[in-house]
Scaffold this active site. Structure first.
Site, PDB file in Angstrom:
ATOM      1  N   SER A 213      46.512  39.630  33.070  1.00  0.00           N
ATOM      2  CA  SER A 213      45.672  40.539  33.846  1.00  0.00           C
ATOM      3  C   SER A 213      46.326  41.926  33.954  1.00  0.00           C
ATOM      4  O   SER A 213      46.606  42.557  32.933  1.00  0.00           O
ATOM      5  CB  SER A 213      45.376  39.900  35.204  1.00  0.00           C
ATOM      6  OG  SER A 213      44.285  40.532  35.832  1.00  0.00           O
ATOM      7  N   LEU A 214      46.622  42.406  35.164  1.00  0.00           N
ATOM      8  CA  LEU A 214      47.314  43.693  35.310  1.00  0.00           C
ATOM      9  C   LEU A 214      48.655  43.663  34.564  1.00  0.00           C
ATOM     10  O   LEU A 214      49.084  44.666  33.990  1.00  0.00           O
ATOM     11  CB  LEU A 214      47.535  44.009  36.797  1.00  0.00           C
ATOM     12  CG  LEU A 214      48.360  45.255  37.146  1.00  0.00           C
ATOM     13  CD1 LEU A 214      47.696  46.519  36.639  1.00  0.00           C
ATOM     14  CD2 LEU A 214      48.588  45.359  38.648  1.00  0.00           C
TER      15      LEU A 214
ATOM     16  N   PHE B  17      40.465  37.700  46.096  1.00  0.00           N
ATOM     17  CA  PHE B  17      40.707  37.988  44.683  1.00  0.00           C
ATOM     18  C   PHE B  17      41.053  36.700  43.935  1.00  0.00           C
ATOM     19  O   PHE B  17      40.640  36.503  42.795  1.00  0.00           O
ATOM     20  CB  PHE B  17      41.822  39.031  44.537  1.00  0.00           C
ATOM     21  CG  PHE B  17      41.891  39.644  43.167  1.00  0.00           C
ATOM     22  CD1 PHE B  17      40.888  40.489  42.718  1.00  0.00           C
ATOM     23  CD2 PHE B  17      42.955  39.391  42.319  1.00  0.00           C
ATOM     24  CE1 PHE B  17      40.943  41.066  41.449  1.00  0.00           C
ATOM     25  CE2 PHE B  17      43.025  39.959  41.053  1.00  0.00           C
ATOM     26  CZ  PHE B  17      42.018  40.804  40.623  1.00  0.00           C
TER      27      PHE B  17
ATOM     28  N   ALA C 228      39.940  33.712  44.662  1.00  0.00           N
ATOM     29  CA  ALA C 228      38.671  32.988  44.495  1.00  0.00           C
ATOM     30  C   ALA C 228      37.873  33.585  43.341  1.00  0.00           C
ATOM     31  O   ALA C 228      37.279  32.859  42.531  1.00  0.00           O
ATOM     32  CB  ALA C 228      37.864  33.041  45.785  1.00  0.00           C
ATOM     33  N   LEU C 229      37.897  34.902  43.238  1.00  0.00           N
ATOM     34  CA  LEU C 229      37.184  35.606  42.170  1.00  0.00           C
ATOM     35  C   LEU C 229      37.778  35.252  40.805  1.00  0.00           C
ATOM     36  O   LEU C 229      37.058  35.092  39.818  1.00  0.00           O
ATOM     37  CB  LEU C 229      37.306  37.119  42.418  1.00  0.00           C
ATOM     38  CG  LEU C 229      36.314  38.058  41.756  1.00  0.00           C
ATOM     39  CD1 LEU C 229      34.881  37.696  42.151  1.00  0.00           C
ATOM     40  CD2 LEU C 229      36.600  39.505  42.139  1.00  0.00           C
TER      41      LEU C 229
ATOM     42  N   ASP D 274      35.548  33.809  32.357  1.00  0.00           N
ATOM     43  CA  ASP D 274      36.170  34.879  33.148  1.00  0.00           C
ATOM     44  C   ASP D 274      35.135  35.906  33.616  1.00  0.00           C
ATOM     45  O   ASP D 274      34.417  36.490  32.805  1.00  0.00           O
ATOM     46  CB  ASP D 274      37.233  35.574  32.278  1.00  0.00           C
ATOM     47  CG  ASP D 274      38.187  36.443  33.076  1.00  0.00           C
ATOM     48  OD1 ASP D 274      37.833  36.832  34.201  1.00  0.00           O
ATOM     49  OD2 ASP D 274      39.287  36.726  32.565  1.00  0.00           O
TER      50      ASP D 274
ATOM     51  N   HIS E 281      39.726  33.191  34.828  1.00  0.00           N
ATOM     52  CA  HIS E 281      40.693  34.279  34.685  1.00  0.00           C
ATOM     53  C   HIS E 281      42.152  33.803  34.614  1.00  0.00           C
ATOM     54  O   HIS E 281      43.044  34.612  34.370  1.00  0.00           O
ATOM     55  CB  HIS E 281      40.511  35.259  35.858  1.00  0.00           C
ATOM     56  CG  HIS E 281      41.202  36.573  35.681  1.00  0.00           C
ATOM     57  ND1 HIS E 281      40.907  37.449  34.651  1.00  0.00           N
ATOM     58  CD2 HIS E 281      42.185  37.176  36.406  1.00  0.00           C
ATOM     59  CE1 HIS E 281      41.679  38.521  34.755  1.00  0.00           C
ATOM     60  NE2 HIS E 281      42.463  38.381  35.801  1.00  0.00           N
TER      61      HIS E 281
END
Length: 255
Positions: A82-83, A143, A145-146, A207, A235
């Protein structure tokens, strides 16, 4: 108090660096660390502002890179989630002697959506920024959960993420804010053709943050790179499908 980032080093073999994502810390990798340490010398870092590095801060990708360079192994395989994928890509572009191979996990060179580019809607990112100032603990939980949403094992995935993240000190709000700003503003798309090392891009089919369309778009920009899509994952494929994830890394590292 130490001015160095927290690094956890274990295992035997080629050097492999693991970078976590926004709001998380190095503990998220624990499931795969147990499998990978038999094959690699692992370097798991808490990025500035997170986990055991919560007392530190970095406002840009290059500031993060400068802190990583103090103890990073040279010629390692870099795996960024991710980041963390943005950070690993920045390292590969600007400090290439440290990166022998690059792996991005559920990552994108530009996270924010715009006209013809899929991604996170800017209003979602600005809502997170607003919520952050009110209650960052709840925002980080949201975040999580997302990140798991859409995966058949979403509930268990969130539980695993929470367990890992809350086992270490909470992130500092300043760094959380800076991270959201990076997700909203960084765009590395035009720089990708300058990458010289082998690259593997890993995605979760379900995702909601990095839509699978991004994988197709990047195939045109990075024709020499490899990609793999985890069919059951959202994700966080290394949490949903850890065995398959490790298999992909081992296979790519052996090439």
């Amino acid at each position: 108090m130490s001015t160095d980032l927290h690094w956890q080093t274990q295992g035997q073999g080629p050097d492999l660096v693991l970078l976590h994502g926004w709001g998380m810390n190095g503990a998220v990798w624990q499931q795969v660390v147990e499998r990978l340490e038999l094959h690699f010398r692992l370097h798991v870092v808490d990025l500035p502002g997170y986990g055991h590095s919560a007392h530190l801060h970095a406002a840009s990708l290059e500031e993060i890179a400068q802190q990583l360079l103090e103890h990073a192994p040279k010629q390692a395989i870099w795996v960024g989630w991710s980041l963390g994928g943005l950070v690993a890509t920045h390292m590969a572009l600007h400090h290439a002697d440290y990166v022998s191979k690059l792996v991005t996990v559920a990552s994108s060179p530009k996270f924010a959506a715009e006209a013809r580019w899929r991604g996170i809607q800017p209003q979602v990112l600005s809502a997170f920024t607003e919520q952050l100032s009110e209650d960052f603990h709840t925002t980080v939980e949201r975040f999580m959960a997302l990140q798991a949403m859409g995966s058949p094992s979403a509930r268990q995935d969130v539980k695993n993420l929470k367990q890992a993240v809350f086992s270490r000190p909470q992130p500092n709000p300043q760094s959380l804010l800076a991270g959201l700003q990076m997700l909203a503003e960084v765009d590395l798309r035009d720089h990708l053709p300058h990458l010289t090392m082998p690259m593997l891009r890993l995605y979760g089919r379900l995702d909601g943050l990095v839509p699978i369309k991004v994988a197709q778009d990047l195939e045109k920009v990075l024709p020499a790179s490899e990609q793999f899509i985890f069919t059951q994952s959202s994700h966080a494929p290394f949490i949903t499908e850890p065995e398959s994830f490790c298999h992909q890394l081992l296979s790519f590292a052996g090439k």
